[in-house]
Design a protein around this motif. Structure first.
Motif, short mmCIF file in Angstrom:
data_model
loop_
_atom_site.label_atom_id
_atom_site.label_comp_id
_atom_site.label_asym_id
_atom_site.label_seq_id
_atom_site.Cartn_x
_atom_site.Cartn_y
_atom_site.Cartn_z
N VAL A 23 0.87 -1.26 -0.12
CA VAL A 23 0.07 0.08 0.08
C VAL A 23 0.92 1.26 -0.03
N LEU A 24 0.46 2.07 -0.87
CA LEU A 24 1.50 3.55 -1.03
C LEU A 24 0.56 4.51 -0.33
N ASP A 25 1.27 5.36 0.53
CA ASP A 25 0.51 6.49 1.11
C ASP A 25 0.76 7.65 -0.10
N CYS A 26 0.44 8.62 0.45
CA CYS A 26 0.95 9.88 -0.48
C CYS A 26 2.31 10.16 -0.70
N GLN A 27 3.13 9.76 0.45
CA GLN A 27 4.67 9.94 -0.07
C GLN A 27 5.13 8.90 -0.84
N GLY A 28 4.54 7.66 -0.68
CA GLY A 28 5.04 6.46 -1.16
C GLY A 28 4.75 6.82 -2.68
N LEU A 29 3.34 7.04 -2.95
CA LEU A 29 2.90 7.35 -4.44
C LEU A 29 3.81 8.51 -5.05
N SER A 30 4.20 9.68 -4.21
CA SER A 30 4.90 10.62 -4.71
C SER A 30 6.20 10.58 -5.14
N ALA A 48 7.84 -8.70 -8.07
CA ALA A 48 8.62 -9.82 -8.67
C ALA A 48 8.04 -10.88 -7.29
N ARG A 49 7.75 -10.57 -6.04
CA ARG A 49 7.36 -11.74 -5.26
C ARG A 49 5.81 -11.87 -5.32
N GLY A 50 5.22 -11.33 -6.19
CA GLY A 50 3.81 -11.61 -6.60
C GLY A 50 2.93 -10.66 -5.66
N MET A 51 3.37 -9.77 -5.14
CA MET A 51 2.49 -8.75 -4.34
C MET A 51 1.76 -7.69 -5.41
N GLU A 52 0.68 -7.39 -5.08
CA GLU A 52 0.07 -6.13 -5.55
C GLU A 52 0.20 -5.00 -5.08
N VAL A 53 0.05 -3.79 -5.80
CA VAL A 53 0.44 -2.47 -5.27
C VAL A 53 -1.01 -1.91 -5.08
N ALA A 54 -1.24 -1.25 -4.16
CA ALA A 54 -2.78 -0.53 -4.10
C ALA A 54 -2.72 0.66 -3.50
N VAL A 55 -3.40 1.75 -3.86
CA VAL A 55 -3.32 3.01 -3.25
C VAL A 55 -5.28 3.52 -3.07
N SER A 56 -5.35 4.17 -2.23
CA SER A 56 -6.51 4.85 -2.06
C SER A 56 -6.85 5.79 -3.18
N ALA A 57 -7.97 5.87 -3.41
CA ALA A 57 -8.45 7.06 -4.46
C ALA A 57 -8.03 8.43 -3.88
N LEU A 58 -8.23 8.67 -2.58
CA LEU A 58 -7.83 9.88 -1.97
C LEU A 58 -6.36 10.26 -1.98
N ILE A 61 -5.42 12.21 -4.94
CA ILE A 61 -5.66 13.70 -4.92
C ILE A 61 -4.44 14.36 -3.83
N GLU A 62 -4.20 13.59 -2.98
CA GLU A 62 -3.46 14.03 -2.09
C GLU A 62 -1.90 14.18 -2.49
N ALA A 63 -1.57 13.48 -3.38
CA ALA A 63 -0.17 13.41 -4.16
C ALA A 63 -0.03 14.14 -5.24
N THR A 64 -1.18 14.84 -5.85
CA THR A 64 -1.21 15.52 -7.15
C THR A 64 -0.96 16.96 -6.94
N HIS A 65 -0.06 17.60 -7.37
CA HIS A 65 0.17 19.00 -7.25
C HIS A 65 0.57 19.71 -8.70
N ARG A 66 1.03 20.81 -8.48
CA ARG A 66 1.20 21.64 -9.84
C ARG A 66 2.57 20.97 -10.62
N LYS A 67 3.31 20.43 -9.90
CA LYS A 67 4.63 20.17 -10.46
C LYS A 67 4.56 18.53 -10.55
N THR A 68 3.56 17.78 -10.32
CA THR A 68 3.56 16.47 -10.57
C THR A 68 3.80 15.93 -12.08
N ASP A 69 4.52 15.03 -12.65
CA ASP A 69 4.54 14.51 -13.93
C ASP A 69 3.14 13.86 -13.99
N ARG A 70 2.27 14.55 -14.83
CA ARG A 70 0.90 13.76 -14.85
C ARG A 70 0.89 12.48 -15.74
#
Length: 147
Positions: A23-30, A48-58, A61-70
């Motif tokens: 699970v990635l929180d805001c900083q993890g995703l950023s 590589a170990r077969g794990m999924e990666v997940a984020v909350s939809a929120l 929003i929290e990780a996106t800002h003007r300088k984000t590479d969209r």
């Protein structure tokens, strides 16, 4: 590492044969969007170990800002399972805040992310810069990795 070294899976659909979840929180995703070598390596190893990666939809929003590479964010999200926030999630996150004695807008999104992490296929690992608060919110069921 150059952009593109991390290959996303073809789908965001839950993997029923998952070997766990990152699970990635805001900083993890950023940091993933910023191509931070340690975070890219942790996510690649988990996949590589077969794990999924997940984020909350929120988290998006929290990780996106003007300088984000969209474009990069969009590309990365194409390979990450995005967990939606519904009424049941909101009520469970609210109860989590009450149970842990936390409150207010400072912890609202963290509570949603923690509640979402608790519902993921185990083992669950969270990449976060807020290890203390997330440890409090997640409890022992989620392994917290400070980034």
């Amino acid at each position: 590492m150059a952009h593109g070294k991390l290959t996303p899976p073809a789908s965001r659909r839950p993997n029923t044969s998952s070997q766990g979840t990152v699970v990635l929180d805001c900083q993890g995703l950023s940091r993933l969007v910023e191509d931070s070598a340690p975070v890219v390596a942790l996510v690649a190893e988990a996949r590589a170990r077969g794990m999924e990666v997940a984020v909350s939809a929120l988290t998006i929003i929290e990780a996106t800002h003007r300088k984000t590479d969209r474009a990069r964010l969009s590309w990365l999200l194409s390979g990450i399972r995005i967990e939606h926030v519904d009424e049941m999630t909101a009520k469970a996150a609210s109860a989590l805040l009450i149970d842990t004695g936390l409150h207010g807008h400072k912890y609202a999104i963290d509570a949603v992310v923690a509640e979402m992490a608790a519902r993921q296929p185990a083992p669950v690992v969270m990449l976060t810069s807020d290890a203390d608060d997330m440890s409090t919110l997640c409890g022992p069921a989620v392994r917290i990795i400070a980034i």
